[in-house]
Design an enzyme around this catalytic site. Structure first.
Site, PDB file in Angstrom:
ATOM      1  N   ARG A  70      80.254  21.610 -62.628  1.00 25.60           N
ATOM      2  CA  ARG A  70      80.162  22.078 -64.014  1.00 25.60           C
ATOM      3  C   ARG A  70      78.712  21.968 -64.480  1.00 25.60           C
ATOM      4  O   ARG A  70      77.999  21.032 -64.082  1.00 25.60           O
ATOM      5  CB  ARG A  70      81.049  21.234 -64.933  1.00 25.60           C
ATOM      6  CG  ARG A  70      82.536  21.503 -64.773  1.00 25.60           C
ATOM      7  CD  ARG A  70      82.953  22.888 -65.244  1.00 25.60           C
ATOM      8  NE  ARG A  70      84.382  23.114 -65.090  1.00 25.60           N
ATOM      9  CZ  ARG A  70      84.956  23.770 -64.082  1.00 25.60           C
ATOM     10  NH1 ARG A  70      84.216  24.281 -63.120  1.00 25.60           N
ATOM     11  NH2 ARG A  70      86.266  23.939 -64.050  1.00 25.60           N
ATOM     12  N   HIS A 105      79.105  31.630 -61.680  1.00 27.48           N
ATOM     13  CA  HIS A 105      80.381  30.890 -61.580  1.00 27.48           C
ATOM     14  C   HIS A 105      81.390  31.653 -60.689  1.00 27.48           C
ATOM     15  O   HIS A 105      82.481  32.005 -61.132  1.00 27.48           O
ATOM     16  CB  HIS A 105      80.961  30.629 -62.986  1.00 27.48           C
ATOM     17  CG  HIS A 105      81.958  29.492 -63.006  1.00 27.48           C
ATOM     18  ND1 HIS A 105      82.087  28.624 -64.059  1.00 27.48           N
ATOM     19  CD2 HIS A 105      82.877  29.077 -62.098  1.00 27.48           C
ATOM     20  CE1 HIS A 105      83.039  27.731 -63.806  1.00 27.48           C
ATOM     21  NE2 HIS A 105      83.532  27.997 -62.606  1.00 27.48           N
TER      22      HIS A 105
END
Ligand code: NDP
Ligand code: OXD
Length: 309
Positions: free
Chosen positions: A224, A272
């Site tokens: 993250r 991502h």
């Protein structure tokens, strides 16, 4: 029995089809068309807006559409007693492994440098890196980190991992807890972050952590964005202490157009995509969790709310 699908980035039709085949009596509604809130028993979610789940009085299961669950725990109104389950999908694990191997080997085999040499038309060999002397360090030896650690060990790298509890993985040195972090970092040339985002792991990759890494260390973050203090990463690369980074996740996604990472020659960016949930492989476990909850059993891959992962 009704499920509410909440996601801006996953395809509701593929999930509806798959769930319909597995559970023909399940009605699937897609946010924001929720109908009567009282009907909803199960929520299949990725980044639901805070407060939505609190408005579903008969909710029995909150199922993440991803392996991470930080997107669920950011909701201050998250219903306190509804079980939260995550996906553990071997197809996602495979995708994540491919990403880490691609980024680590690209750096290790000096392929970015060869790209630059090619521009000059030179036939020039760089020194061959020593695999056995290259120390890979994996932050997080869970469902994704552990198999990746094994892959690197099989390739002959010197591999270590850091986790909350002690691990015993052949060929992988185990460091644990806050006390083990500093020594783990000090022996790591290529650092791969595969931690869940929790109160404890937020901002873990800051200037103190970077300073512990040996000069020339390389960072791969596909966990993250909030694990990394971005200005500290830039400063450590600019100072020549770190050799660069491959980043799949960012504090703000999409990465803002004017962010300094975009044009940085030593930072490689992907949007991502290291792992993307595939309904074809993941739907079975969501259906199984619904069956379990209907039968009064605990869902699979239940998340520990006290640890936040
Ligand atoms: P797991 O929960 O299976 O594993 C987490 C690991 O981190 C465990 O080894 C755990 O230790 C360790 N850990 C957690 N907290 C701490 C702590 N405070 N100190 C030390 N170690 C800690 O997670 P997964 O492997 O399934 O996934 C990791 C993350 O990858 C996800 O949370 C998600 O954010 C990210 N992800 C990113 C994707 C992408 O496309 N970029 C796709 C999929 C996931 P222990 O084993 O001792 O409990
Ligand atoms: C996940 C992700 O957590 O895709 O599964 O980030």
């Amino acid at each position: 029995m009704t499920l509410l699908f909440i996601s801006n980035s996953d395809d509701p039709d593929r999930w509806r089809e798959g769930l319909g085949r597995a559970l023909p009596d399940l009605e699937v509604r897609v946010w924001p068309e929720i109908g009567r809130a009282e009907d909803i028993r199960y929520a299949l979610v990725w980044k639901a807006r805070p407060g939505i789940l609190a408005g579903l009085p008969n909710l029995e299961l909150i199922q993440s559409l991803g392996m991470g669950v930080d997107h669920i725990f950011v909701d201050p109104e998250l219903p306190a007693t509804v079980p939260v389950a995550r996906l553990i999908d071997q197809d996602l694990v495979r995708q994540m492994s491919e990403y880490v191997l691609a980024m680590a080997l690209r750096h290790h085999r000096r392929l970015d440098e060869y790209d630059r040499i090619q521009q000059t038309g030179d036939w020039r060999r760089l020194a061959m890196p020593d695999t056995g002397a290259t120390r890979i360090g994996i932050l997080g030896l869970g469902e994704i980190g552990a198999p990746i650690a094994r892959l690197f060990a099989e390739l002959g790298f010197a591999v270590a991992g850091w986790s909350r509890t002690q691990k015993s993985i052949p060929g992988v040195e185990s460091f644990r807890g806050a006390a083990g972090l500093s020594n783990f970092l000090a022996r790591t040339d290529i650092l791969v972050c595969l931690l869940p985002l929790t109160k404890v792991t937020k901002n873990i990759l800051d200037k103190t952590a970077f300073a512990r890494l040996p000069k020339g260390a390389y960072i791969i973050n596909l966990a993250r964005g909030q694990h990394v203090v971005e200005e500290d990463l830039l400063a450590a690369i600019e100072a020549g202490h770190l050799s660069g980074a491959a980043l799949d996740v960012f504090r703000t996604e999409p990465l803002p157009k004017d962010h300094p990472f975009w044009a940085h020659p030593k930072i490689r960016i992907t949007p991502h995509i290291a792992g993307i949930t595939n309904p074809a492989t993941a739907v079975a476990q969501v259906a199984e969790n619904i069956r379990r909850v209907r039968a009064g059993h605990q869902p699979l891959n239940l998340v520990d709310r006290t640890q936040g992962y």
